[in-house]
Design a protein around this motif. Structure first.
Motif, PDB file in Angstrom:
ATOM      1  N   MET A 148       1.243   9.066  -5.945  1.00  0.00           N
ATOM      2  CA  MET A 148       1.408  10.441  -5.472  1.00  0.00           C
ATOM      3  C   MET A 148       2.582  11.164  -6.140  1.00  0.00           C
ATOM      4  O   MET A 148       2.481  12.363  -6.410  1.00  0.00           O
ATOM      5  CB  MET A 148       1.614  10.463  -3.963  1.00  0.00           C
ATOM      6  CG  MET A 148       0.397  10.050  -3.184  1.00  0.00           C
ATOM      7  SD  MET A 148      -0.899  11.256  -3.283  1.00  0.00           S
ATOM      8  CE  MET A 148      -0.761  11.991  -1.696  1.00  0.00           C
ATOM      9  N   VAL A 149       3.671  10.465  -6.367  1.00  0.00           N
ATOM     10  CA  VAL A 149       4.864  11.130  -6.918  1.00  0.00           C
ATOM     11  C   VAL A 149       4.569  11.728  -8.292  1.00  0.00           C
ATOM     12  O   VAL A 149       4.792  12.928  -8.502  1.00  0.00           O
ATOM     13  CB  VAL A 149       6.075  10.165  -6.926  1.00  0.00           C
ATOM     14  CG1 VAL A 149       7.219  10.732  -7.743  1.00  0.00           C
ATOM     15  CG2 VAL A 149       6.527   9.881  -5.507  1.00  0.00           C
ATOM     16  N   PRO A 150       4.065  10.959  -9.262  1.00  0.00           N
ATOM     17  CA  PRO A 150       3.755  11.610 -10.550  1.00  0.00           C
ATOM     18  C   PRO A 150       2.581  12.582 -10.456  1.00  0.00           C
ATOM     19  O   PRO A 150       2.566  13.601 -11.154  1.00  0.00           O
ATOM     20  CB  PRO A 150       3.421  10.452 -11.485  1.00  0.00           C
ATOM     21  CG  PRO A 150       3.427   9.227 -10.696  1.00  0.00           C
ATOM     22  CD  PRO A 150       3.893   9.522  -9.323  1.00  0.00           C
ATOM     23  N   GLY A 151       1.613  12.270  -9.574  1.00  0.00           N
ATOM     24  CA  GLY A 151       0.468  13.181  -9.439  1.00  0.00           C
ATOM     25  C   GLY A 151       0.887  14.557  -8.970  1.00  0.00           C
ATOM     26  O   GLY A 151       0.447  15.577  -9.513  1.00  0.00           O
ATOM     27  N   LEU A 178       0.820  -1.219   0.000  1.00  0.00           N
ATOM     28  CA  LEU A 178       0.000   0.000   0.000  1.00  0.00           C
ATOM     29  C   LEU A 178       0.853   1.267   0.000  1.00  0.00           C
ATOM     30  O   LEU A 178       0.531   2.239  -0.683  1.00  0.00           O
ATOM     31  CB  LEU A 178      -0.938   0.011   1.204  1.00  0.00           C
ATOM     32  CG  LEU A 178      -2.138  -0.912   1.160  1.00  0.00           C
ATOM     33  CD1 LEU A 178      -2.947  -0.782   2.438  1.00  0.00           C
ATOM     34  CD2 LEU A 178      -3.002  -0.610  -0.047  1.00  0.00           C
ATOM     35  N   ILE A 179       1.935   1.252   0.777  1.00  0.00           N
ATOM     36  CA  ILE A 179       2.814   2.425   0.817  1.00  0.00           C
ATOM     37  C   ILE A 179       3.415   2.683  -0.558  1.00  0.00           C
ATOM     38  O   ILE A 179       3.386   3.813  -1.063  1.00  0.00           O
ATOM     39  CB  ILE A 179       3.917   2.247   1.868  1.00  0.00           C
ATOM     40  CG1 ILE A 179       3.325   2.241   3.277  1.00  0.00           C
ATOM     41  CG2 ILE A 179       4.979   3.337   1.744  1.00  0.00           C
ATOM     42  CD1 ILE A 179       4.304   1.807   4.338  1.00  0.00           C
ATOM     43  N   LEU A 205       4.043  12.959   0.986  1.00  0.00           N
ATOM     44  CA  LEU A 205       2.601  12.822   1.183  1.00  0.00           C
ATOM     45  C   LEU A 205       2.171  11.357   1.221  1.00  0.00           C
ATOM     46  O   LEU A 205       1.256  10.996   1.968  1.00  0.00           O
ATOM     47  CB  LEU A 205       1.849  13.578   0.090  1.00  0.00           C
ATOM     48  CG  LEU A 205       1.946  15.095   0.161  1.00  0.00           C
ATOM     49  CD1 LEU A 205       1.258  15.726  -1.037  1.00  0.00           C
ATOM     50  CD2 LEU A 205       1.380  15.618   1.457  1.00  0.00           C
ATOM     51  N   ALA A 206       2.833  10.516   0.439  1.00  0.00           N
ATOM     52  CA  ALA A 206       2.514   9.085   0.481  1.00  0.00           C
ATOM     53  C   ALA A 206       2.842   8.514   1.858  1.00  0.00           C
ATOM     54  O   ALA A 206       2.063   7.738   2.424  1.00  0.00           O
ATOM     55  CB  ALA A 206       3.293   8.344  -0.600  1.00  0.00           C
ATOM     56  N   GLY A 207       3.980   8.894   2.430  1.00  0.00           N
ATOM     57  CA  GLY A 207       4.325   8.445   3.769  1.00  0.00           C
ATOM     58  C   GLY A 207       3.428   9.059   4.818  1.00  0.00           C
ATOM     59  O   GLY A 207       3.072   8.404   5.810  1.00  0.00           O
TER      60      GLY A 207
END
Length: 121
Positions: A37-40, A29-30, A54-56
């Motif tokens: 999130m990174v490309p977004g 999930l992480i 933000l993902a973390g």
């Protein structure tokens, strides 16, 4: 979203996963969140690092995630940090200007200062 929505969803999902697979599921999930999130964030005009942060951040309230992360990722963390640091710094050095007289003389002065510091303790 990260504080109010993710923890209940995570709690709901973890009850459906067998105990021996929960760490793998959490890491999945992480990484899945980071891959989204990174490309977004990048396409929204932000930094790749903000997307990873933000993902973390989405998983920061669950201690099971912290335990899974430290238990599974600590094996490769030192290597990843070394590569990340080397690439971040290494790619910033203009190679054509590296071996000029001014740079070499400054490096020699620092080297002598470091040797002096080592000799004196």
């Amino acid at each position: 979203f990260a504080i109010k929505a993710v923890p209940p969803m995570l709690k709901f999902a973890l009850h459906k996963i067998p105990e021996e697979q929960r760490e793998n599921f959490l890491l999945f999930l992480i990484f899945l969140t980071a891959i989204g999130m990174v490309p977004g964030v990048h396409y929204a005009g932000g930094s790749h690092l903000l997307g990873a942060f933000l993902a973390g951040f989405c998983f920061c309230t669950d201690h099971h995630v912290h335990h899974a992360w430290t238990r599974q990722v600590k094996r490769v963390m030192h290597w990843l940090l070394t590569i990340f640091f080397a690439c971040t710094i290494g790619f910033e050095i203009p190679i054509k200007q590296l071996f000029t007289g001014k740079v070499m003389s400054t490096a020699a002065a620092y080297f002598v200062a470091i040797l002096g510091k080592i000799a004196t303790g």
